[in-house]
Every structure is written in structure tokens, then in C-alpha cells.
Design an enzyme around this catalytic site. Structure first.
Site, PDB file in Angstrom:
ATOM      1  CG  ASP A  67      -0.308  -0.567   2.478  1.00  0.00           C
ATOM      2  OD1 ASP A  67       0.929  -0.527   2.581  1.00  0.00           O
ATOM      3  OD2 ASP A  67      -1.030  -1.056   3.346  1.00  0.00           O
ATOM      4  CG  ASN A 136      -8.895  -1.448  11.871  1.00  0.00           C
ATOM      5  OD1 ASN A 136      -8.057  -2.196  11.362  1.00  0.00           O
ATOM      6  ND2 ASN A 136      -9.260  -0.316  11.302  1.00  0.00           N
ATOM      7  CG  HIS A 138      -5.815  -2.328   8.812  1.00  0.00           C
ATOM      8  ND1 HIS A 138      -5.934  -0.976   9.045  1.00  0.00           N
ATOM      9  CD2 HIS A 138      -4.501  -2.597   9.070  1.00  0.00           C
ATOM     10  CE1 HIS A 138      -4.777  -0.473   9.402  1.00  0.00           C
ATOM     11  NE2 HIS A 138      -3.885  -1.429   9.433  1.00  0.00           N
ATOM     12  CD  GLU A 143      -8.744   0.924   7.719  1.00  0.00           C
ATOM     13  OE1 GLU A 143      -8.549  -0.074   8.451  1.00  0.00           O
ATOM     14  OE2 GLU A 143      -8.240   2.029   7.970  1.00  0.00           O
TER      15      GLU A 143
HETATM   16  C1  F6R Z   1       1.464  -1.406   6.071  1.00  0.00           C
HETATM   17  C2  F6R Z   1       0.212  -2.138   6.221  1.00  0.00           C
HETATM   18  C3  F6R Z   1      -0.586  -2.065   7.467  1.00  0.00           C
HETATM   19  C4  F6R Z   1       0.255  -2.363   8.721  1.00  0.00           C
HETATM   20  C5  F6R Z   1      -0.603  -2.297   9.983  1.00  0.00           C
HETATM   21  C6  F6R Z   1       0.230  -2.477  11.234  1.00  0.00           C
HETATM   22  O1  F6R Z   1       2.039  -1.619   4.797  1.00  0.00           O
HETATM   23  O2  F6R Z   1      -0.170  -2.782   5.302  1.00  0.00           O
HETATM   24  O3  F6R Z   1      -1.648  -2.983   7.388  1.00  0.00           O
HETATM   25  O4  F6R Z   1       0.817  -3.636   8.602  1.00  0.00           O
HETATM   26  O5  F6R Z   1      -1.271  -1.067  10.048  1.00  0.00           O
HETATM   27  O6  F6R Z   1       1.104  -1.393  11.374  1.00  0.00           O
HETATM   28  P1  F6R Z   1       2.233  -1.402  12.503  1.00  0.00           P
HETATM   29  O7  F6R Z   1       3.200  -2.450  12.127  1.00  0.00           O
HETATM   30  O8  F6R Z   1       2.845  -0.017  12.434  1.00  0.00           O
HETATM   31  O9  F6R Z   1       1.543  -1.678  13.791  1.00  0.00           O
END
Ligand code: F6R
Length: 263
Positions: A67, A136, A138, A143
Site C-alpha cells: 500500500d 482493527n 486490517h 479496513e
Molecule cells: C502497512 C500495512 C498495514 C500495517 C498495519 C500495522 O504496509 O499494510 O496494514 O501492517 O497497520 O502497522 P504497525 O506495524 O505499524 O503496527
């Protein structure tokens, strides 16, 4: 789904880096799906170490990031493109022409997303997809409520994702509201998936996506529908799982399991 419980963040990072390294050694031209965020930082450090210490060769692999924020230039210091360069790409012998990160500042996101999906197909699909998980539930920026059939597209970010990610920006108002994200369908097409998570803040959601029902309200639970998923958690993130004895037993008795299935 195989669940490995590591003692701490460092062990989680080492196990996941070794997992990726083994795949690269097995298939030199691996197509690797990559994630950003705090969770994989230690894993990327370990991969850089493996490159410097043991010559782990990245020159033939192709990478696709999950992403990118809409509106950010690839050189912006909060862009995921910048994050990847700083934390891994510039430290290893990767071929930049085989590195793909969604382009946040594209003029036409719809055409770009279609192009990105085609590029993944042209590369023969993703061999190994790395994932983190949001509080959450994701994966990538899928989301709650995202379709399990979704492909790469623009997604609006949830309030808690904006709050969580504001730590990287000057203020919450500066966090982009939209991101280009691979879909759940894109992720489920990967041949193998490795999800990593650490910290007490992820304990509730890890129990839900591993042991709870499959629901689009916890998009990571879609991984229960995939036949080759490994999850590496530190002890804190695993603390609300109910079957930890079982996971520990599997980890400590891998040789018996391998003997049983004849591998
Ligand atoms: C980032 C991504 C997100 C993160 C998730 C956890 O490329 O795809 O889904 O993996 O938000 O983020 P952290 O590791 O910062 O807790």
C-alpha cells in the site's frame, strides 16, 4: 494456519527474516509482497544483516508493496516508498527495476491500480506475502467491511488507523485520508503468507483473527481461508490466544509432525 509464538520482538523478527531468507535461497527470483509499519522494522534489520553477513542475494527478486498513501510523492519522508528505501532497499543488492510500490501521487488511481494488478500477474503472482495487522484487524489498508474479493484500489482510512499512523506525522490532520491498497483477493492469491505481530495492543485482534469467526469486520480473518499461512507473534501479541499449549507443542515437536507427514 501455523502459529509460532516467539519469546519477544527480537525473536519474532529473527524467525520471520529467516523464513523469508529460506524462501529466497530456495527460489532466487522470488516474488515477494512487502509491508511497512513498526512491526517489520526488526525483520528488515535482520534481512539487511543476513545480506551483509552471509551474502543473502536480493538481486533477482521482485517486490510489490501492499500500500501507499494517496497524495504523497514517492520521495516524501512519510511515504511508504521512502520507508522501504530507508529501511531495506538501499542497504541490500536489490534491482530497483524490480521494486514496485503503489504510486501515491498518480493522476489516475483507477488506471494505476489496474496496472499494478497486471504487473503482479506478469511477475507470475506473489510467492510470499508479508503482512502486519492493524488494531482493527486490517491487513494492508483493507479496513473493516472490505470485500474478501477486493483487488488493488483506493480505500478510505478508518479513524483508528489515522490515529495510529499520526505518530509519523506532525499532526493528525496531516495524515492522508486515503490509500492505494492491495485487496483481500489480491492477498489471498499469494502462494504463501507470513503475518507478524507484536505487543499487547495487538493481543485482542490476534485472538480474534486466528481463533474467531471469519468476518469482513476483521479482514485478517480472511486468512483462515488460505491454505498456507504462517503467523509469528511475540508473547504479548499471543497473550489472548486460548490454544497456546497446542501452538507451543507444535513448535517444540516439529520433528514428530514432519515424521508423521513424511516430509
Ligand atoms: C502497512 C500495512 C498495514 C500495517 C498495519 C500495522 O504496509 O499494510 O496494514 O501492517 O497497520 O502497522 P504497525 O506495524 O505499524 O503496527
Amino acid at each position: 494456519m501455523e502459529v509460532i509464538i516467539a519469546d519477544n520482538y527480537d525473536e519474532m523478527s529473527k524467525i520471520s527474516a529467516e523464513f523469508i531468507a529460506a524462501e529466497i535461497r530456495r527460489k532466487h527470483d522470488l516474488t515477494l509482497g512487502l509491508a511497512t509499519g513498526d512491526t517489520p522494522l526488526g525483520m528488515y534489520r535482520e534481512l539487511v544483516n543476513l545480506h551483509k553477513r552471509e551474502g543473502l542475494d536480493f538481486s533477482k527478486i521482485t517486490t510489490f508493496n501492499l500500500d501507499e498513501y494517496v497524495g504523497l510523492d514517492p520521495l516524501h519522508k512519510n511515504s511508504y516508498n521512502y520507508f522501504m528505501n530507508e529501511n531495506i532497499f538501499k542497504h541490500v543488492n536489490i534491482n530497483q527495476s524490480k521494486v514496485f510500490v503503489p504510486q501515491g501521487n498518480t493522476n489516475d488511481p483507477e488506471i494505476f491500480c489496474e496496472w499494478y494488478e497486471n504487473k503482479i500477474n506478469d511477475a507470475g503472482g506473489i510467492d510470499l506475502q508479508i503482512l502486519g495487522i492493524g488494531r482493527n484487524g486490517h491487513i494492508a489498508f483493507n479496513e473493516p467491511g472490505s470485500s474478501f474479493a477486493s483487488r488493488t484500489r483506493v480505500k478510505a482510512l478508518y479513524k483508528e488507523t489515522i490515529e495510529d499512523n499520526s505518530r509519523f506525522f506532525n499532526s493528525q490532520d496531516d495524515v492522508p485520508r486515503f490509500a492505494i491498497s492491495m485487496g483481500i483477493g489480491t492477498i489471498l492469491d499469494a502462494k504463501k503468507i507470513l503475518l507478524i505481530a507484536n505487543g499487547i495492543k495487538k493481543a485482542d485482534v490476534c485472538a480474534k483473527f486466528i481463533e474467531g469467526p471469519v468476518t469482513s469486520m476483521i479482514t485478517a480473518s480472511a486468512l483462515q481461508l488460505h491454505s498456507n499461512v504462517t503467523v509469528v507473534l511475540d508473547k504479548d501479541a499471543a497473550s489472548q490466544l486460548t490454544r497456546t499449549e497446542y501452538y507451543d507443542w507444535i513448535r517444540n515437536n516439529k520433528h514428530l509432525v514432519q515424521k508423521m507427514i513424511g516430509s
